[in-house]
Enzyme design. Structure first.
Site, PDB file in Angstrom:
ATOM      1  N   LYS A  15     -15.524  -5.391  -5.512  1.00 24.92           N
ATOM      2  CA  LYS A  15     -16.294  -5.619  -4.280  1.00 24.92           C
ATOM      3  C   LYS A  15     -15.448  -6.340  -3.261  1.00 24.92           C
ATOM      4  O   LYS A  15     -14.459  -7.018  -3.584  1.00 24.92           O
ATOM      5  CB  LYS A  15     -17.568  -6.413  -4.564  1.00 24.92           C
ATOM      6  CG  LYS A  15     -17.369  -7.844  -5.103  1.00 24.92           C
ATOM      7  CD  LYS A  15     -17.120  -8.909  -4.039  1.00 24.92           C
ATOM      8  CE  LYS A  15     -16.771 -10.255  -4.653  1.00 24.92           C
ATOM      9  NZ  LYS A  15     -16.107 -11.186  -3.756  1.00 24.92           N
ATOM     10  N   PRO A 103      -7.717  -5.627  -8.911  1.00 30.06           N
ATOM     11  CA  PRO A 103      -6.764  -6.736  -9.009  1.00 30.06           C
ATOM     12  C   PRO A 103      -7.380  -7.939  -9.724  1.00 30.06           C
ATOM     13  O   PRO A 103      -8.546  -8.267  -9.514  1.00 30.06           O
ATOM     14  CB  PRO A 103      -6.459  -7.075  -7.546  1.00 30.06           C
ATOM     15  CG  PRO A 103      -6.773  -5.835  -6.778  1.00 30.06           C
ATOM     16  CD  PRO A 103      -7.881  -5.146  -7.527  1.00 30.06           C
ATOM     17  N   ALA A 105      -8.072 -11.828 -10.663  1.00 29.18           N
ATOM     18  CA  ALA A 105      -8.159 -13.120  -9.950  1.00 29.18           C
ATOM     19  C   ALA A 105      -7.814 -12.948  -8.478  1.00 29.18           C
ATOM     20  O   ALA A 105      -7.112 -13.760  -7.882  1.00 29.18           O
ATOM     21  CB  ALA A 105      -7.248 -14.175 -10.590  1.00 29.18           C
ATOM     22  N   GLY A 106      -8.317 -11.863  -7.890  1.00 22.78           N
ATOM     23  CA  GLY A 106      -7.927 -11.535  -6.527  1.00 22.78           C
ATOM     24  C   GLY A 106      -9.028 -11.703  -5.499  1.00 22.78           C
ATOM     25  O   GLY A 106      -8.838 -11.436  -4.328  1.00 22.78           O
ATOM     26  N   MET A 108     -11.903  -9.987  -5.812  1.00 21.07           N
ATOM     27  CA  MET A 108     -12.607  -8.694  -5.761  1.00 21.07           C
ATOM     28  C   MET A 108     -13.569  -8.523  -6.934  1.00 21.07           C
ATOM     29  O   MET A 108     -14.041  -7.419  -7.212  1.00 21.07           O
ATOM     30  CB  MET A 108     -11.607  -7.538  -5.716  1.00 21.07           C
ATOM     31  CG  MET A 108     -10.798  -7.563  -4.423  1.00 21.07           C
ATOM     32  SD  MET A 108      -9.820  -6.085  -4.206  1.00 21.07           S
ATOM     33  CE  MET A 108     -11.094  -4.882  -3.791  1.00 21.07           C
ATOM     34  N   ALA A 109     -13.865  -9.610  -7.616  1.00 16.24           N
ATOM     35  CA  ALA A 109     -14.887  -9.630  -8.669  1.00 16.24           C
ATOM     36  C   ALA A 109     -14.569  -8.710  -9.841  1.00 16.24           C
ATOM     37  O   ALA A 109     -15.461  -8.082 -10.409  1.00 16.24           O
ATOM     38  CB  ALA A 109     -16.271  -9.313  -8.082  1.00 16.24           C
ATOM     39  N   GLY A 110     -13.294  -8.652 -10.227  1.00 20.59           N
ATOM     40  CA  GLY A 110     -12.923  -7.821 -11.366  1.00 20.59           C
ATOM     41  C   GLY A 110     -13.556  -8.300 -12.667  1.00 20.59           C
ATOM     42  O   GLY A 110     -14.041  -7.490 -13.461  1.00 20.59           O
ATOM     43  N   SER A 112     -16.301 -10.014 -12.934  1.00 20.02           N
ATOM     44  CA  SER A 112     -17.733  -9.747 -12.813  1.00 20.02           C
ATOM     45  C   SER A 112     -18.031  -8.283 -13.092  1.00 20.02           C
ATOM     46  O   SER A 112     -19.042  -7.947 -13.723  1.00 20.02           O
ATOM     47  CB  SER A 112     -18.217 -10.091 -11.399  1.00 20.02           C
ATOM     48  OG  SER A 112     -17.960 -11.437 -11.114  1.00 20.02           O
ATOM     49  N   ALA A 113     -17.138  -7.402 -12.647  1.00 17.51           N
ATOM     50  CA  ALA A 113     -17.304  -5.964 -12.909  1.00 17.51           C
ATOM     51  C   ALA A 113     -17.285  -5.705 -14.413  1.00 17.51           C
ATOM     52  O   ALA A 113     -18.111  -4.938 -14.936  1.00 17.51           O
ATOM     53  CB  ALA A 113     -16.186  -5.177 -12.219  1.00 17.51           C
ATOM     54  N   ASP A 145     -21.429 -13.108  -8.760  1.00 17.91           N
ATOM     55  CA  ASP A 145     -21.145 -11.756  -8.255  1.00 17.91           C
ATOM     56  C   ASP A 145     -21.603 -10.658  -9.205  1.00 17.91           C
ATOM     57  O   ASP A 145     -21.515  -9.473  -8.860  1.00 17.91           O
ATOM     58  CB  ASP A 145     -19.622 -11.538  -8.136  1.00 17.91           C
ATOM     59  CG  ASP A 145     -18.975 -12.432  -7.118  1.00 17.91           C
ATOM     60  OD1 ASP A 145     -19.667 -12.838  -6.176  1.00 17.91           O
ATOM     61  OD2 ASP A 145     -17.774 -12.692  -7.272  1.00 17.91           O
TER      62      ASP A 145
HETATM   63  O1  C5P Z   1     -20.706 -18.014 -10.282  1.00 16.97           O
HETATM   64  P1  C5P Z   1     -19.263 -17.977 -10.660  1.00 16.97           P
HETATM   65  O2  C5P Z   1     -19.034 -18.353 -12.113  1.00 16.97           O
HETATM   66  O3  C5P Z   1     -18.591 -16.696 -10.306  1.00 16.97           O
HETATM   67  O4  C5P Z   1     -18.545 -19.095  -9.787  1.00 16.97           O
HETATM   68  C1  C5P Z   1     -17.243 -19.549 -10.053  1.00 16.97           C
HETATM   69  C2  C5P Z   1     -17.016 -20.859  -9.307  1.00 16.97           C
HETATM   70  O5  C5P Z   1     -17.052 -20.623  -7.910  1.00 16.97           O
HETATM   71  C3  C5P Z   1     -18.119 -21.911  -9.540  1.00 16.97           C
HETATM   72  O6  C5P Z   1     -17.824 -22.724 -10.629  1.00 16.97           O
HETATM   73  C4  C5P Z   1     -18.097 -22.699  -8.263  1.00 16.97           C
HETATM   74  O7  C5P Z   1     -17.034 -23.623  -8.275  1.00 16.97           O
HETATM   75  C5  C5P Z   1     -17.734 -21.662  -7.222  1.00 16.97           C
HETATM   76  N1  C5P Z   1     -18.903 -21.091  -6.497  1.00 16.97           N
HETATM   77  C6  C5P Z   1     -19.566 -21.880  -5.592  1.00 16.97           C
HETATM   78  N2  C5P Z   1     -20.619 -21.356  -4.880  1.00 16.97           N
HETATM   79  C7  C5P Z   1     -20.987 -20.068  -5.048  1.00 16.97           C
HETATM   80  C8  C5P Z   1     -20.320 -19.247  -5.978  1.00 16.97           C
HETATM   81  C9  C5P Z   1     -19.267 -19.790  -6.686  1.00 16.97           C
HETATM   82  O8  C5P Z   1     -19.244 -23.050  -5.410  1.00 16.97           O
HETATM   83  N3  C5P Z   1     -21.996 -19.577  -4.316  1.00 16.97           N
END
Ligand code: C5P
Length: 303
Positions: A15, A103, A105-106, A108-110, A112-113, A145
């Protein structure tokens, strides 16, 4: 439909955020978002089969650098599998094979995908018939994501990004995607954001209006990412990537999510390939063309 499949493959898109409005940190440590997600044509394929133990195997598609992907039970795909089995009160495990085109850690939510695709694939493999509502709730627990990856297309995201609603998108948009060899930690970028006196998140209205009527000029002018300045602060070299994209002919540039991947919006498919070539000539590696919107997680194979 056979319920005794040996292996199931589900494809999940990466994404981009066309608008990423971020507000001051909430009490739970997350940031309120007003964002527009678009699923684009870079995919991870996740294949699952029943096994005595959880395992993860990762292969790259094209030039994707997979060195940063964990191969143990901390991988988000395994966490997704465990959460699904806990939800259904069953004791099963699976081998998870990931072919990675998004990619790492880019921004692009890899990851999460992979989580979303694992949920859908295991649901089918074991014929669990999880409701959409439950799948979205489990997805939200795995990461902000992940619900969007299930949904795909173009969507408005609120809450911490986990509340997603499909929106009108009349366009076929072309992007040049410029990965960076060194990933950026999402948490670090949000902390850098916090240090910059954040204001309430800007609404997504202008981007949503441009998408609804497929107005390329309006979209180019409206792209916005509140994490871009803090990410560039952490990684000043990304300014050169942005300048190179403009020199190569991109209509507009944008950091993807929390970065470090940079995106160039271009006029059409031909322009995308020209800009990609120019970026490769300028020394950037792993540059790819992507189009959106595309479908969310979907079954591509079962055997
Ligand atoms: O939800 P996710 O695990 O993908 O988030 C990773 C990190 O990104 C969280 O630990 C937080 O530090 C940060 N984050 C945030 N606010 C969001 C989404 C993510 O602070 N809305």
């Amino acid at each position: 439909m056979p319920v005794s499949s040996q292996a199931v493959t589900v494809r999940a898109p990466g994404k981009i955020n066309l608008h990423l409005g971020v507000g001051p940190v909430r009490e739970d440590g997350y940031h309120p978002l007003d964002t527009v997600y678009q699923a684009v044509s870079l995919y991870d394929d996740v294949t699952v089969s029943t096994s005595a133990v959880w395992s993860v195997d990762v292969k790259p598609i094209g030039d994707v650098d997979i060195s940063g992907v964990p191969l143990d039970e901390t991988n988000i795909a395994v966490r997704a599998g465990r959460l699904l089995t806990t939800h259904h009160g069953i004791d099963r495990r699976a081998a998870i094979g990931i072919s990675k085109g998004i990619p790492v850690a880019g921004g692009m939510a890899g990851g999460s995908a992979d989580a979303a695709a694992t949920l859908v694939a295991l649901d089918r493999l074991w014929d669990l018939q999880t409701t959409d509502e439950d799948l979205l709730a489990i997805a939200a627990e795995l990461g902000s994501d992940v619900p969007f990856s299930l949904l795909g297309g173009t969507a408005h995201g609120t809450g911490r990004g986990e509340l997603v609603e499909q929106v009108a998108d009349a366009g076929t948009w072309w992007w040049v995607v410029v990965p960076n060899a060194e990933g950026l930690s999402t948490g670090d970028v949000y902390r850098a954001f916090d240090a910059r006196d954040p204001q309430p998140a800007d609404p997504s209205d202008v981007v949503l209006a441009a998408l609804a009527v497929a107005d390329l000029g309006a979209l180019a002018g409206a792209l916005r990412n509140d994490l871009q300045a803090p990410a560039l602060g952490l990684r000043p070299g990304l300014r050169d990537t942005e300048a190179d994209l403009r020199d190569a002919g991109a209509r507009a540039t944008l950091l993807s999510g929390s970065g470090p991947t940079f995106l160039g919006l271009v006029d059409d498919q031909d322009a995308a390939h020209e800009v990609r070539e120019a970026m490769l000539d300028a020394g950037h590696e792993g540059v790819v063309v992507a189009t959106g919107p595309v479908a969310g997680c979907h079954l591509v194979d079962y055997a």
